[in-house]
Motif scaffolding. Structure first.
Motif, PDB file in Angstrom:
ATOM      1  N   SER A 250       0.847  -1.178   0.000  1.00 22.71           N
ATOM      2  CA  SER A 250       0.000   0.000   0.000  1.00 22.71           C
ATOM      3  C   SER A 250       0.884   1.228   0.000  1.00 22.71           C
ATOM      4  O   SER A 250       2.113   1.131  -0.019  1.00 22.71           O
ATOM      5  CB  SER A 250      -0.936  -0.013   1.206  1.00 22.71           C
ATOM      6  N   ARG A 251       0.273   2.418   0.070  1.00 19.98           N
ATOM      7  CA  ARG A 251       1.035   3.652  -0.124  1.00 19.98           C
ATOM      8  C   ARG A 251       1.860   4.052   1.086  1.00 19.98           C
ATOM      9  O   ARG A 251       3.024   4.418   0.964  1.00 19.98           O
ATOM     10  CB  ARG A 251       0.088   4.803  -0.486  1.00 19.98           C
ATOM     11  N   THR A 252       1.271   4.031   2.273  1.00 21.07           N
ATOM     12  CA  THR A 252       1.934   4.583   3.454  1.00 21.07           C
ATOM     13  C   THR A 252       2.109   3.524   4.535  1.00 21.07           C
ATOM     14  O   THR A 252       1.424   2.497   4.540  1.00 21.07           O
ATOM     15  CB  THR A 252       1.113   5.748   4.037  1.00 21.07           C
ATOM     16  N   GLY A 278      10.070  -2.587   5.589  1.00 25.42           N
ATOM     17  CA  GLY A 278      10.124  -1.129   5.497  1.00 25.42           C
ATOM     18  C   GLY A 278      11.520  -0.686   5.152  1.00 25.42           C
ATOM     19  O   GLY A 278      12.442  -1.509   4.995  1.00 25.42           O
ATOM     20  N   SER A 279      11.728   0.597   5.037  1.00 23.19           N
ATOM     21  CA  SER A 279      13.042   1.136   4.728  1.00 23.19           C
ATOM     22  C   SER A 279      13.901   1.152   5.988  1.00 23.19           C
ATOM     23  O   SER A 279      13.414   0.997   7.104  1.00 23.19           O
ATOM     24  CB  SER A 279      12.910   2.551   4.166  1.00 23.19           C
ATOM     25  N   VAL A 381       3.640 -11.081   3.135  1.00 21.88           N
ATOM     26  CA  VAL A 381       4.660 -10.042   3.264  1.00 21.88           C
ATOM     27  C   VAL A 381       3.998  -8.694   3.001  1.00 21.88           C
ATOM     28  O   VAL A 381       3.389  -8.484   1.952  1.00 21.88           O
ATOM     29  CB  VAL A 381       5.830 -10.260   2.279  1.00 21.88           C
ATOM     30  N   VAL A 382       4.098  -7.798   3.968  1.00 21.59           N
ATOM     31  CA  VAL A 382       3.476  -6.477   3.882  1.00 21.59           C
ATOM     32  C   VAL A 382       4.570  -5.447   3.650  1.00 21.59           C
ATOM     33  O   VAL A 382       5.530  -5.377   4.423  1.00 21.59           O
ATOM     34  CB  VAL A 382       2.704  -6.160   5.188  1.00 21.59           C
ATOM     35  N   LEU A 383       4.457  -4.639   2.607  1.00 16.74           N
ATOM     36  CA  LEU A 383       5.529  -3.721   2.240  1.00 16.74           C
ATOM     37  C   LEU A 383       4.981  -2.492   1.509  1.00 16.74           C
ATOM     38  O   LEU A 383       3.888  -2.548   0.936  1.00 16.74           O
ATOM     39  CB  LEU A 383       6.568  -4.431   1.366  1.00 16.74           C
ATOM     40  N   PRO A 384       5.721  -1.380   1.507  1.00 18.79           N
ATOM     41  CA  PRO A 384       5.267  -0.180   0.800  1.00 18.79           C
ATOM     42  C   PRO A 384       5.459  -0.299  -0.708  1.00 18.79           C
ATOM     43  O   PRO A 384       6.228  -1.135  -1.185  1.00 18.79           O
ATOM     44  CB  PRO A 384       6.155   0.933   1.376  1.00 18.79           C
ATOM     45  N   GLN A 386       7.049   1.475  -2.976  1.00 19.02           N
ATOM     46  CA  GLN A 386       8.370   1.673  -3.565  1.00 19.02           C
ATOM     47  C   GLN A 386       9.217   0.415  -3.520  1.00 19.02           C
ATOM     48  O   GLN A 386       9.966   0.129  -4.450  1.00 19.02           O
ATOM     49  CB  GLN A 386       9.104   2.813  -2.851  1.00 19.02           C
ATOM     50  N   MET A 387       9.090  -0.345  -2.460  1.00 22.49           N
ATOM     51  CA  MET A 387       9.910  -1.541  -2.295  1.00 22.49           C
ATOM     52  C   MET A 387       9.525  -2.630  -3.291  1.00 22.49           C
ATOM     53  O   MET A 387      10.367  -3.423  -3.713  1.00 22.49           O
ATOM     54  CB  MET A 387       9.786  -2.051  -0.862  1.00 22.49           C
ATOM     55  N   LEU A 388       8.277  -2.653  -3.706  1.00 24.15           N
ATOM     56  CA  LEU A 388       7.822  -3.680  -4.646  1.00 24.15           C
ATOM     57  C   LEU A 388       7.999  -3.233  -6.092  1.00 24.15           C
ATOM     58  O   LEU A 388       8.394  -4.020  -6.950  1.00 24.15           O
ATOM     59  CB  LEU A 388       6.355  -4.018  -4.392  1.00 24.15           C
ATOM     60  N   LEU A 389       7.713  -1.963  -6.383  1.00 23.69           N
ATOM     61  CA  LEU A 389       7.646  -1.487  -7.770  1.00 23.69           C
ATOM     62  C   LEU A 389       8.997  -1.086  -8.341  1.00 23.69           C
ATOM     63  O   LEU A 389       9.133  -0.945  -9.551  1.00 23.69           O
ATOM     64  CB  LEU A 389       6.679  -0.298  -7.859  1.00 23.69           C
ATOM     65  N   HIS A 390      10.001  -0.878  -7.477  1.00 19.28           N
ATOM     66  CA  HIS A 390      11.334  -0.504  -7.949  1.00 19.28           C
ATOM     67  C   HIS A 390      12.218  -1.745  -7.952  1.00 19.28           C
ATOM     68  O   HIS A 390      12.470  -2.345  -6.906  1.00 19.28           O
ATOM     69  CB  HIS A 390      11.919   0.580  -7.043  1.00 19.28           C
TER      70      HIS A 390
END
Length: 767
Positions: A250-252, A278-279, A381-384, A386-390
């Motif tokens: 998701s976004r945030t 997360g980052s 796995v839950v992630l933002p 950016q981590m999936l799309l990049h």
């Protein structure tokens, strides 16, 4: 099935609803009909390996439907896989596999004899049947062996997690033992370093150990011998194969935390192995690193500390024989044993980001890497975004999408998100600042740098010089005082920009890789941090060559700092201020963007009054080129949101351009749980005193606007028997209106009719 919104989705879900059935979906309460349809359609899409576009309005329980529908499918999938594995192992055990293969071999021998046409040409075009049978037998045996090994690993993992789950005493005893061992190792290491530091002071060029860390290590490109394993790649990162899992993004981070809390409350909360990613900025528990502030600085510092740890491990004995010894900082939380313990803790019980950080501090283990170790065995796995799309971030995190399920929630702005992630912009001030810093760095350490490093540094300097030149400036002058003769905005293709800048002969892929592997931006930031402040720069001959950098930074401070120029911070105050990353870090992103295909992006030259105000921006035109890799690798992809209209944009701009077969795409849309007769939309242009309602940013703070809003709310409370919800555009404006109503006494009038509560559900103070 009844008609209604989303006829396409209703039909798609119709067949699936009969197959799994409502009883197949565990739910914390009796689901609405649209939730049952949603879960049935989701189950069907995952089972068929489709790309689904799911639309479910806010308030319809979309998150819970996603959780129960997807995890129901995963539970059934794992059960089928377990049954199939048991069947294959039973066949192998009973010897039935051999008989089956012999039967197949006989049919293969008969097949060419039965066909009258061209037996010679057909027989010569393929392998003899006994070879085919042998290869097939070997493949079957290998598969059975893999299944046995996987079952052994799975059994060990389940036993380990079960022991941790049910033996609290053992868990804390192990935690305490690890903590004591870690403290003992740390003290021994400190003692060793103190002894080594006191052993000799013969240092080349009289550089102290802090400055030694600023020098680039010897670099070898891909064409040369590979660097010793362990410097940049985690050889222990992935020990087991990835089980089939669901990646939810998701976004945030707040939306992800809310989703995790929904999982905890669902029927799957106790049995699901969930990992929150997360980052480093969100997960780092090393206060020294966290104080760096900027994400890129935190990333670079973390990687450098890992590198120091590996170097100490591999060069332990060699260091004693060297003339000089460099004390390099390692992260006390980067302990493999402790991170393995944290991994098990994560898999035992569902935790969100905040709980993961708290666990990392408690166990003295890195949550960032500990959560990565848990990815292979995780089911969810839950992630933002950016981590999936990049792709680079995805690879660095150890995420494998091969035959996995991806669910992208809040996806109404997915196209814009992909475009923003892969776009980049740099200003003239940043380019000039980075050039000056890098030039001074090279002059300072020229005698200590290897030839390969000098070659790449000179290439980067040339790139920066040409970028400033194409903006109409000179890197050797203050960008804020250089006027641009021809202002305006020019749009160019990537190739045209490279030709105009005269950098088409430079391999940007190699330069990009050098920046990533050498950590040059981190070294440069440390150099500027050391010599960029007036309190640090000395007056001896050795530091006179740094005067140019000092003067340049001071001149930039007098100009426009918001354009990205570095501000020099006094060393004493650096812990209390947010430090800005080196401009080179942002320029690396621009260089990476220029490696896109020519047709997939454009470069915007924005020439303003001065070079410092001008900028270069890469704009991604084709987000599908990056999303295509996700779709091709995954078993199924679900794009969900409250409103996905217009769906045609997702089909054409994202999915069709990514090469997705239209037959693989399925849509589902549902109405709201609130019946139409319960909805009465009314638009008010004027209030009770005929005051015109104009809540623009410029006029919403006027007392008469807030008074009129209060009178409307009082009238509504007089006629509405139940509760009333009032939405504000921001928390700040809510506080402002509340304070005004309290001052004017309107809040007291409201309190006589209704209990005044804020969004969190607790009563606001009224006296």
């Amino acid at each position: 099935m009844e008609g209604g919104p989303g006829a396409v989705g209703a039909e798609a879900a119709g067949g699936a609803a009969q197959r799994p059935g409502p009883a197949r979906f565990p739910f914390p309460y009796k689901p609405y009909l649209i939730q049952e349809r949603f879960m049935a359609a989701l189950y069907s899409a995952l089972e068929a390996g489709q790309v689904g576009i799911f639309e479910s309005p806010t308030g319809t329980g979309k998150s819970l439907s996603l959780i129960c529908g997807a995890l129901s499918w995963l539970r059934d999938f794992e059960e089928k896989k377990k049954q199939e594995e048991a069947r294959l192992l039973a066949l192998e055990h009973n010897g039935q596999e051999e008989k089956k293969l012999l039967t197949l071999d006989e049919s293969l021998w008969k097949e060419p004899l039965d066909e009258p046409g061209c037996p010679d040409s057909k027989g010569s075009a393929r392998e003899p049947d006994w070879i085919t049978a042998f290869v097939r037998k070997k493949e079957e045996r290998d598969m059975v062996d893999r299944l046995k090994e996987e079952q052994i690993r799975k059994k060990k993992r389940e036993d380990r997690l079960e022991k941790i789950r049910h033996n609290v005493q053992l868990k804390y005893a192990a935690k305490r033992k690890r903590s004591e061992e870690d403290e003992t190792k740390r003290l021994l290491q400190l003692s060793k370093e103190v002894l080594l530091e006191g052993g000799g002071t013969d240092v080349l060029e009289q550089l102290d150990h802090n400055e030694e860390e600023l020098i680039l290590a010897e670099y070898e490109s891909d064409e040369e011998k590979k660097v010793v394993s362990g410097l940049e790649e985690d050889d222990d990162d992935v020990e087991e194969e990835h089980v089939t899992k669901i990646y939810y993004c998701s976004r945030t981070h707040s939306q992800l935390s809310q989703f995790v809390h929904e999982v905890q409350k669902s029927p799957f909360g106790k049995d699901t192995r969930l990992v929150s990613l997360g980052s480093r900025q969100n997960l780092c528990v090393n206060e020294e690193v966290r104080r760096l502030g900027a994400l890129q600085l935190i990333n670079d510092r973390c990687m450098e500390m890992q590198k120091n740890k590996h170097e100490k491990k591999s060069d332990g004995e060699e260091m004693e024989g060297k003339k000089r010894h460099v004390s390099r900082t390692v992260c006390p939380f980067y302990s493999y044993e402790q991170m393995q313990f944290l991994r098990d803790e994560v898999l035992v019980e569902v935790k969100d980001i905040e709980q993961l950080v708290a666990l990392g501090k408690e166990t003295k283990a890195c949550p960032y890497y500990g959560s990565r170790y848990a990815i292979p065995a995780a089911q969810l796995v839950v992630l933002p975004y950016q981590m999936l799309l990049h792709e680079a971030t995805r690879s660095a995190a150890g995420i494998s999408l091969k035959d996995q399920v991806v669910i992208i929630d809040e996806a109404h702005n997915l196209i814009d998100t992909i475009t923003c992630i892969h776009s980049a912009e740099v200003s003239g001030s940043q380019l000039c600042c980075a050039h000056s810093q890098l030039l001074q760095y090279m002059e300072r350490y020229r005698k200590r740098l290897k030839a390969k490093n000098l070659m790449y540094i000179k290439q980067i300097l040339y790139l920066l010089q040409q970028f400033v030149s194409v903006l109409g400036g000179n890197v050797n002058q203050n960008p804020n005082s250089q006027a641009i003769s021809q202002t305006g905005t020019v749009l160019k293709s990537i190739n045209d920009f490279l030709f105009q800048s005269q950098i088409d002969n430079i391999n940007l892929f190699k330069v990009q890789r050098y920046c990533e592997k050498s950590l040059i931006s981190r070294k440069l930031f440390g150099f500027v941090e050391r010599y960029g402040a007036p309190t640090v720069v000395k007056t001896n001959k050795e530091n006179q060559k740094l005067a140019g950098l000092q003067n340049f930074l001071l001149s930039l401070q007098q100009g426009s700092d918001k354009e990205g120029a570095l501000q020099s911070l006094p060393v004493e105050a650096e812990g209390d201020q947010l430090r800005t990353a080196s401009p080179l870090m942002q320029i690396e992103g621009f260089l990476s963007a220029l490696t896109n295909a020519n047709q997939d992006g454009r470069v915007i030259l924005n020439r303003q009054g001065t070079v410092g105000q001008s900028s270069l921006k890469f704009l991604l035109l084709n987000p599908a080129v990056h999303f295509a890799k996700v779709v091709k690798e995954c078993r199924a992809v679900i794009i969900a949101g409250g409103t996905m209209q217009p769906v045609a944009d997702f089909r054409e701009q994202l999915l069709s351009c990514a090469g997705v077969d239209p037959a693989r795409i399925v849509e589902f849309s549902c109405g709201h749980v609130i019946p139409p007769e319960n909805i009465l939309p009314i638009i008010l242009c004027n209030g009770p005193s005929n005051q015109q309602l104009e809540f623009t940013y410029q006029r919403r703070d006027l007392p008469q606007m807030m008074d009129e809003l209060g009178r409307i709310l009082c009238n509504v409370c007089n006629v509405v028997p139940g509760g009333v919800v009032c939405f504000f555009p921001s928390y700040e404006y809510e506080k402002q209106v509340y304070a005004h109503w309290k001052k004017t006494g309107l809040l007291t009038r409201l309190a006589t009719k209704k209990k005044v509560c804020d969004y969190g559900g607790h009563a606001l103070p009224q006296h």
